[in-house]
Scaffold this motif. Structure first.
Motif, mmCIF file in Angstrom:
data_model
loop_
_atom_site.group_PDB
_atom_site.id
_atom_site.type_symbol
_atom_site.label_atom_id
_atom_site.label_comp_id
_atom_site.label_asym_id
_atom_site.label_seq_id
_atom_site.Cartn_x
_atom_site.Cartn_y
_atom_site.Cartn_z
ATOM 1 N N SER A 45 31.753 31.679 38.323
ATOM 2 C CA SER A 45 31.809 30.578 37.356
ATOM 3 C C SER A 45 32.769 30.859 36.213
ATOM 4 O O SER A 45 33.353 29.933 35.644
ATOM 5 C CB SER A 45 30.405 30.292 36.810
ATOM 6 N N ASN A 46 32.965 32.137 35.859
ATOM 7 C CA ASN A 46 33.862 32.438 34.746
ATOM 8 C C ASN A 46 35.330 32.305 35.127
ATOM 9 O O ASN A 46 36.211 32.442 34.289
ATOM 10 C CB ASN A 46 33.578 33.841 34.197
ATOM 11 N N GLU A 47 35.621 32.034 36.411
ATOM 12 C CA GLU A 47 36.996 31.807 36.842
ATOM 13 C C GLU A 47 37.278 30.331 37.042
ATOM 14 O O GLU A 47 38.375 29.960 37.459
ATOM 15 C CB GLU A 47 37.270 32.567 38.144
ATOM 16 N N PHE A 107 37.904 18.458 42.100
ATOM 17 C CA PHE A 107 38.495 18.016 40.848
ATOM 18 C C PHE A 107 39.041 19.145 39.982
ATOM 19 O O PHE A 107 39.721 18.883 39.001
ATOM 20 C CB PHE A 107 37.462 17.205 40.055
ATOM 21 N N ASP A 108 38.715 20.388 40.327
ATOM 22 C CA ASP A 108 39.262 21.517 39.573
ATOM 23 C C ASP A 108 40.089 22.446 40.451
ATOM 24 O O ASP A 108 40.521 23.507 40.011
ATOM 25 C CB ASP A 108 38.157 22.312 38.878
ATOM 26 N N GLY A 129 42.197 21.830 47.193
ATOM 27 C CA GLY A 129 42.196 22.837 46.155
ATOM 28 C C GLY A 129 42.103 24.199 46.811
ATOM 29 O O GLY A 129 41.348 24.383 47.773
ATOM 30 N N LEU A 130 42.859 25.186 46.309
ATOM 31 C CA LEU A 130 42.937 26.503 46.953
ATOM 32 C C LEU A 130 42.569 27.643 46.014
ATOM 33 O O LEU A 130 42.886 28.798 46.297
ATOM 34 C CB LEU A 130 44.340 26.723 47.515
ATOM 35 N N GLY A 131 41.902 27.336 44.911
ATOM 36 C CA GLY A 131 41.488 28.390 43.992
ATOM 37 C C GLY A 131 42.677 29.174 43.474
ATOM 38 O O GLY A 131 43.695 28.612 43.068
ATOM 39 N N ARG A 132 42.583 30.503 43.502
ATOM 40 C CA ARG A 132 43.642 31.363 42.978
ATOM 41 C C ARG A 132 44.577 31.861 44.064
ATOM 42 O O ARG A 132 45.319 32.842 43.859
ATOM 43 C CB ARG A 132 43.016 32.545 42.220
#
Length: 611
Positions: free
Chosen positions: A35-37, A388-389, A564-567
């Motif tokens: 969650s902190n990412e 959405f993020d 969405g692909l995160g990091r």
């Protein structure tokens, strides 16, 4: 009571098993993103600035029920369809109205988060005549000429506007051809999807009909409402049109509802959605029944369907309102989200049908709405999955609210005089007390459920800036400015529409994929795409999407797939299972990734990336 085919413990145990590697689109179980990412999801409402702040007006009826039953039952036509009708790379909007003589609105995207109305020159504003009520809209290329055509669903016969392309001055023109090409069945249609049921390369059309085939504007009987709150069987069911070559040589449609195995369904169909739910390569259908049980139809592989509702998920008495599909837990099996009435009127629960997987083609679902914390949305209407993020996990946006009016509450009046009154005839218009200016399940906050990546969601509507209390109906998702963040158009009844522009700061990486079919239908509807991405210090993970042709109540989102692909810092592979059955895998060549990160790629069947 809902009946389960297997014991609950057996089903729960099955959810812990990953999909077999031999199944198309199967994935390794994914680890949740800490969650902190995760960035804070944020939207800015810009409808007025963008030029799309239209107010939808429902149809008014004469007589004692002018402000009551029929209007209440027909105000669901606040619909939106997202599609790039002029193929300029920016998603356009078609927005409906429903009152007599009121035009619909075709809004061309200018590419700068503003829209220009081109309804009159395009010739697509009609439909709300004295004998017909517009209730839905859908973009699909029915003749595979590379131009999106426009279906308009009505309480009457439908309209179909053929896209003729631009004239000498670059203005797009449409020709209404519905009756000429076979779309002639009268129906009180509230929902529509286009998909290739028989994998012949042409898009078929399936309609959800709410009322039975009464002309609501020239009623000959008062008994036109559901005959039972839970088990009504006097609704409109569904209509299935097969896409065929007509004697004239042009493409058209024939009514094959009975031949497809769908004629027995007579529920009050409020929405329909399609996806490959058992991973066999063919598109299946879920029908949400406002009154009477929802229905699950599995495609036999030849464009006919088997009703497997009772075996796959059991029968229900809830008020199914919306159908959308997404792999919320990334296990390679598409799940189904259905909204219901969860406020003081019914106090039911939404359904998040977790796809446990298929054994020998037989699929099983387990309702996990309570466990995932997506049960309560008050009087729910449209709901859409979307990341959405860009963290790699699909979130859920849900709109709600029936009628926001005066301070007096209609529900106690209705319950006392109708619902609990012995011997009431629910189908009779005269059984319902006048509503006047009372509120019925109004002023309800919209919900945004953030996917936490651990098979649960967290409601964040307020902090994201989308928790308005307008009476929402349809939702259209699309990246309207091509910045890699999904935007949302919200259609409301009797109230201004909203356009939420995604402004999340520092979202994850993303890719957009637009498909062009050759053997398959031109839009690539029904194609399944699995993107695998990773990078330095980032584990390689898989992400699954399917192109759908109109899932969601009064809603159509973009045909362009958004991942969405995160990091992740690079795309490793893209696997496409086309509706034709062809499977293509794009991988890195000479150190170059198969598609670019943080960009939209166009992939043509048999050719790979063409732009």
């Amino acid at each position: 009571m809902r009946r389960q085919r297997l014991p609950i413990l057996t089903l729960l145990a099955a959810t812990l098993l990953s999909a077999p590697a031999s199944q198309a689109g199967a994935q390794d179980p994914a680890e949740p993103t800490p969650s902190n990412e995760r960035p804070a999801i944020r939207f800015e409402e810009i409808a007025e600035r963008a030029g799309v702040r239209f107010v939808h007006t429902p149809r008014s009826f004469e007589g004692r029920h002018k402000h009551q039953v029929l209007e209440m039952f027909t105000d669901g036509g606040a619909a939106v369809a997202v599609g790039d009708f002029d193929a300029d790379g920016f998603e356009d909007l078609f927005i409906t109205d429903s009152d007599t003589g009121k035009p619909n609105h075709l809004m061309r995207n200018n590419g700068d988060l503003t829209f220009t109305e081109v309804t009159e020159t395009a010739g697509v504003g009609g439909g709300n005549d004295p004998h017909a009520i517009v209730a839905d809209a859908l973009w699909f290329d029915y003749d595979n000429d590379g131009r999106l055509d426009l279906y308009v669903g009505r309480f009457s016969t439908p309209l179909l506007y053929r896209n003729e392309g631009p004239d000498a001055e670059g203005r797009y023109r449409f020709t209404e051809v519905a009756s000429r090409i076979g779309l002639t069945v009268f129906g009180n249609t509230i929902g529509a999807i286009a998909f290739d049921a028989d994998a012949d390369g042409w898009l078929d059309l399936m309609l959800a009909n709410y009322f039975p085939a009464h002309n609501l504007l020239e009623l000959e009987t008062r008994n036109v409402l559901p005959n039972n709150l839970d088990y009504a069987d006097n609704g409109g069911g569904v209509t299935f049109y097969r896409n065929v070559e007509l004697a004239s040589g042009e493409r058209g449609f024939v009514d094959e509802t009975a031949k497809a195995g769908l004629a027995h369904h007579t529920g009050w169909s409020l929405d329909i959605g399609h996806a490959d739910l058992n991973n066999d390569g063919f598109q299946d259908v879920y029908v949400a029944g406002d009154y009477g049980t929802d229905r699950l139809f599995i495609n036999r592989g030849d464009g006919t369907f088997a009703d497997v509702t009772e075996e796959a998920m059991g029968l229900d008495t809830r008020k199914g309102m919306n159908v959308d599909m997404g792999d919320y837990n990334r296990d390679g099996w598409l799940d189904i989200y259905v909204t219901n009435i969860t406020d003081e009127y019914m106090k039911e629960c939404n359904m998040l049908w977790h796809n446990v997987g298929a054994v020998d083609g037989e699929v099983t679902f387990l309702d996990m709405a309570r466990e995932t914390e997506t049960c309560d949305t008050d009087w729910g209407w449209a709901a859409k999955f979307g990341d959405f993020d860009n963290d790699g996990w699909e979130d859920l946006f849900v709109v709600n609210g029936l009628r926001s009016a005066g301070p007096e509450n209609y529900i106690p009046v209705l319950l006392t005089n109708t619902i609990i009154k012995p011997g009431v005839d629910f189908s009779d218009l005269e059984s319902y007390p006048d509503i006047g200016e009372m509120t019925w399940s109004g002023y309800q906050k919209q919900r945004l459920f953030r996917n936490m990546g651990d098979s649960t969601f967290k409601e964040i509507g307020a902090e994201a800036g989308v928790d308005t209390d307008l009476d929402g109906r349809g939702i259209g998702l699309g990246d309207f400015d091509n910045d890699g963040r999904l935007d949302m158009f919200q259609a409301n009844v009797r109230q201004p529409a909203l356009l939420f522009h995604g402004v999340t700061e520092d979202p994850g990486s993303w890719v957009g994929i637009k498909l062009i079919g050759t053997e398959s239908n031109r839009d690539g509807i029904g194609a399944r795409v699995v993107v695998r991405a990773g990078g330095d210090g980032v584990d390689s993970e898989s992400y699954l999407r399917e192109v759908n042709g109109g899932n969601g109540y009064s809603s159509q989102s973009s045909h362009r797939l958004h991942f969405g692909l995160g990091r992740a810092s690079r795309v490793e592979s893209v696997e496409i299972r086309w509706p034709s059955g062809r499977v293509e895998t794009l991988t890195a060549r000479n150190g170059k990734p198969p598609i670019a990160l943080n960009a939209v790629s166009i992939i043509e069947e048999g050719k790979g990336v063409v732009r």
